[in-house]
Scaffold this motif. Sequence first.
Motif, PDB file in Angstrom:
ATOM      1  N   VAL A 168       0.836  -1.348  -0.011  1.00 41.24           N
ATOM      2  CA  VAL A 168      -0.020  -0.039  -0.062  1.00 41.24           C
ATOM      3  C   VAL A 168       0.795   1.432  -0.094  1.00 41.24           C
ATOM      4  O   VAL A 168       1.963   1.371   0.605  1.00 41.24           O
ATOM      5  N   ASN A 169       0.342   2.246  -0.676  1.00 40.69           N
ATOM      6  CA  ASN A 169       1.257   3.592  -0.573  1.00 40.69           C
ATOM      7  C   ASN A 169       0.213   4.591  -0.138  1.00 40.69           C
ATOM      8  O   ASN A 169      -1.100   4.559  -0.305  1.00 40.69           O
ATOM      9  N   ALA A 170       0.819   5.502   0.649  1.00 41.77           N
ATOM     10  CA  ALA A 170       0.296   6.693   0.970  1.00 41.77           C
ATOM     11  C   ALA A 170       0.568   8.165   0.194  1.00 41.77           C
ATOM     12  O   ALA A 170       1.759   7.945  -0.300  1.00 41.77           O
ATOM     13  N   GLN A 180       1.750  16.572   0.894  1.00 41.48           N
ATOM     14  CA  GLN A 180       1.902  15.482  -0.038  1.00 41.48           C
ATOM     15  C   GLN A 180       2.911  14.527   0.796  1.00 41.48           C
ATOM     16  O   GLN A 180       3.832  15.047   1.132  1.00 41.48           O
ATOM     17  N   ILE A 181       2.550  13.126   0.536  1.00 39.83           N
ATOM     18  CA  ILE A 181       3.415  12.194   1.198  1.00 39.83           C
ATOM     19  C   ILE A 181       4.205  11.292   0.247  1.00 39.83           C
ATOM     20  O   ILE A 181       3.854  10.916  -0.919  1.00 39.83           O
ATOM     21  N   LYS A 182       5.801  11.343   0.395  1.00 37.29           N
ATOM     22  CA  LYS A 182       6.334  10.441  -0.501  1.00 37.29           C
ATOM     23  C   LYS A 182       6.587   9.182   0.251  1.00 37.29           C
ATOM     24  O   LYS A 182       7.425   9.016   1.083  1.00 37.29           O
ATOM     25  N   SER A 183       5.704   8.465  -0.154  1.00 38.91           N
ATOM     26  CA  SER A 183       5.335   7.198   0.737  1.00 38.91           C
ATOM     27  C   SER A 183       6.550   6.117   0.690  1.00 38.91           C
ATOM     28  O   SER A 183       7.210   5.951  -0.419  1.00 38.91           O
ATOM     29  N   ARG A 184       7.085   5.550   1.738  1.00 42.79           N
ATOM     30  CA  ARG A 184       8.173   4.676   1.811  1.00 42.79           C
ATOM     31  C   ARG A 184       7.361   3.173   1.186  1.00 42.79           C
ATOM     32  O   ARG A 184       6.582   2.916   1.444  1.00 42.79           O
ATOM     33  N   GLU A 185       8.479   2.405   0.466  1.00 41.79           N
ATOM     34  CA  GLU A 185       7.677   1.375  -0.197  1.00 41.79           C
ATOM     35  C   GLU A 185       7.661   0.290   0.871  1.00 41.79           C
ATOM     36  O   GLU A 185       7.001  -0.734   0.561  1.00 41.79           O
ATOM     37  N   CYS A 186       8.616   0.190   1.843  1.00 41.63           N
ATOM     38  CA  CYS A 186       8.541  -1.011   2.787  1.00 41.63           C
ATOM     39  C   CYS A 186       7.388  -0.794   3.437  1.00 41.63           C
ATOM     40  O   CYS A 186       6.617   0.037   3.587  1.00 41.63           O
ATOM     41  N   VAL A 235       5.999   2.261   8.836  1.00 43.77           N
ATOM     42  CA  VAL A 235       5.859   3.552   8.612  1.00 43.77           C
ATOM     43  C   VAL A 235       6.137   4.270   7.297  1.00 43.77           C
ATOM     44  O   VAL A 235       7.235   3.921   6.611  1.00 43.77           O
ATOM     45  N   LYS A 236       5.169   4.618   6.785  1.00 43.78           N
ATOM     46  CA  LYS A 236       5.216   5.086   5.483  1.00 43.78           C
ATOM     47  C   LYS A 236       5.705   6.811   5.479  1.00 43.78           C
ATOM     48  O   LYS A 236       6.246   7.385   4.661  1.00 43.78           O
ATOM     49  N   TRP A 237       5.241   7.530   6.631  1.00 38.67           N
ATOM     50  CA  TRP A 237       5.552   8.901   6.710  1.00 38.67           C
ATOM     51  C   TRP A 237       5.449   9.297   8.183  1.00 38.67           C
ATOM     52  O   TRP A 237       4.460   8.819   8.937  1.00 38.67           O
ATOM     53  N   GLN A 238       6.140  10.367   8.658  1.00 33.01           N
ATOM     54  CA  GLN A 238       6.280  10.980   9.982  1.00 33.01           C
ATOM     55  C   GLN A 238       6.137  12.381   9.682  1.00 33.01           C
ATOM     56  O   GLN A 238       7.080  12.892   8.895  1.00 33.01           O
ATOM     57  N   GLY A 239       5.648  13.147  10.481  1.00 31.38           N
ATOM     58  CA  GLY A 239       5.967  14.517  10.594  1.00 31.38           C
ATOM     59  C   GLY A 239       5.341  15.419  11.734  1.00 31.38           C
ATOM     60  O   GLY A 239       4.393  14.909  12.669  1.00 31.38           O
ATOM     61  N   THR A 240       5.747  16.308  12.250  1.00 29.02           N
ATOM     62  CA  THR A 240       5.411  17.281  13.299  1.00 29.02           C
ATOM     63  C   THR A 240       5.167  18.680  12.775  1.00 29.02           C
ATOM     64  O   THR A 240       6.145  19.020  12.304  1.00 29.02           O
ATOM     65  N   TRP A 241       3.912  19.148  13.241  1.00 29.95           N
ATOM     66  CA  TRP A 241       3.492  20.518  12.800  1.00 29.95           C
ATOM     67  C   TRP A 241       3.324  21.284  14.061  1.00 29.95           C
ATOM     68  O   TRP A 241       2.685  20.898  14.840  1.00 29.95           O
TER      69      TRP A 241
END
Length: 690
Positions: free
Chosen positions: A514-516, A532-538, A541-547
């Motif tokens: 699955v991709n995000a 926008q997310i540049k999804s990890r292929e493995c 965790v596909k993405w992490q962020g702090t806002w």
Amino acid sequence: MPASPFTTLLICLIFAETVASAEPLIITEQLVHLRHSGDREWATFPEQAQDKELLLRFNAESNSGETALFLRQQDVKQTWNIELNGKIQGKLVRQEQDQQLLIPVPPETLKTGVNELRIYQSGKITPDDIRVGEIVLLTDPASEFLSESQLSIKVTDKETKQGIPCRITIVNAEGTLVVSSAESDEHQAVRTGVVYTRDGKTQVELPAGEYTVYAGRGFEYGVDQQHLILKKGDKKKVELEIGREVDTSGYVSCDTHIHTLTHSGHGDCSLKERLLTLAGEQIEFPIATDHNKQINYEPLARELKVRQYFTPVIGNEVTTKWGHFNVFPVREEGPIPDYQLSAWDEIFESILTTPDVQAVILNHARDIHSNYRPFGPKNHLSLTGENLDGWRLQANAMELINSGATQTDFMQLYHDWFGMLNRGVFLTPVGCSDSHDVSRYIVGQSRTYIQSDAQDPGKIDASQTIQNFVDGKVLVSYGLLTQMKVNSRYGPGELVPPAKEYTVSLTVSGPSWVNAAQIQLYANGQLIRSEQIKSRECGGVKWQGTWQVVLPSHDCFLVAVATGPGVSAPYWQFAKPYQPATPEFESQVVGSTGAVWIDVDGDGKNTTAFEYAERLVKQHAEDLNTLLKHLDGYDQAVVMQVAGLLKARGLKPFDPKLTKALRETSKTVQLGFALYGEAWRASQIARRTN
């Protein structure tokens, strides 16, 4: 049209070594697009179908013994009969996925000379774009056709190296689900191209051909696969290994909406098959919700040796003419809520006085059942959560994603939910499957993750888990998992104390298949940030962020929603919308949080937009200009609630007095009233025309 790869492969591999008195007869090499009537169902089909039905004449010899028709079908949603020489031999399978179908032909059905094969829609005619064809008349019984080769499959867990409950999917070179000799029993649940096995082991007989075998176990696990070619007489083994890829620590997976053919009377999944599919899709906290029945999974789960994989709960889909409501827990032999009542107050009184009930879910609120759509514009104003009939919703949860009845716009029910939260109706968000089937709609494909300390899925504390569900301590998953912490500590269902600034930490997870693509953050239902997310292929965790986020100067709630391309692979293919609003559709994976409440004003509670609006209207009801001026310090959610309260007092959205006063206000206030006015107008039109 040239022969498809399917037909070419069929001829070369299946029949090359067949010794028979007569060659199999290719009736048609084509896949034909059919639609009986109406506009096209999906934009992926041409505007005009090739025909209303498939009518083929072919020469054959009469059959003294059983033979079979072998064909391919795609996108079948309604009932289509298969008729040979005027007699119905079977039906196409109501299944959107691309799949094979094998129909036995009894002795003396064929005649020497011209025979007629007809495939046509029957029953209530509803637009249904399908493709069917690549039809072969076999010379042997179906059992002989299926016994050309043998395949033994073993699936193990990467960590334990032991067999594991899973879903095995078998397709041919074109990705079509294939027929096999496998049958359902106490060890496995079988449909075309799909075997759910309780221990990872199965043995199937297949026609000679080219295949890919997949193994998976729902959302949290990876998928392993193996490609192979089977010749006539082959006996081969396939060993696959799957492992957990998505960390769901602190949560248990739950499907709150589950049916069986045994007790609901429709679909195709028996009670035995349901328990095997639950283990195979790794649903740890299943809620049994057959229509107006209270079914206990416990005894049969132990008999089938799958009880250690989940902790079942007895529930009931209270199925009324005025909406469907999943309720749990209930007693197996206890009273059943009265589903024949005619108004919400009576229905909810019956539900809430049923012994033990804690959770009451409003199901598929945008779908029409018994000619009633609970959240349709005729009955409901979505922006502000107003019931236009004066009925009071006394549920404490609401389905947002029902993977067996998806919406054309998946965000529609989220916006409905936002409106209800702003109205002060606290509803836990729910993901579920509404599955009545073994494979057509996958159980647990959409699911709810409930906060829990359980380490053993067979020993979940049901009471505490249900309480956490009611408290909103949940995540909604449909191929993704989105988690959020505010100021490093507070998550869904919790109240964040006032602070000088607010930091939102987000994590989006999913399996390797699955991709995000995007993450969005909403405050009181208004989009405040998107990335926008540049999804990890493995997998993981596909993405992490702090806002760092700027919030309104009053209490609000935060919800994060991640999305990506939908799953089209045959081992977990997403269904198309149940009651589509348009032929255009693009499926998406979704992962969202429950609501995190922010106590900006520091009064120790989550004050809603409606409560703020109510205070303002009471304080300034006699002075419209002053009221509108005070709205400058509030967000759009509060503005729209004020518009609703003024309408209730007789000042309708397009009243000249209101229009004049709004000219002196901010753009935010003007927009809030304009949006409310348009929504109110649409509801008035719906009420006049329906």
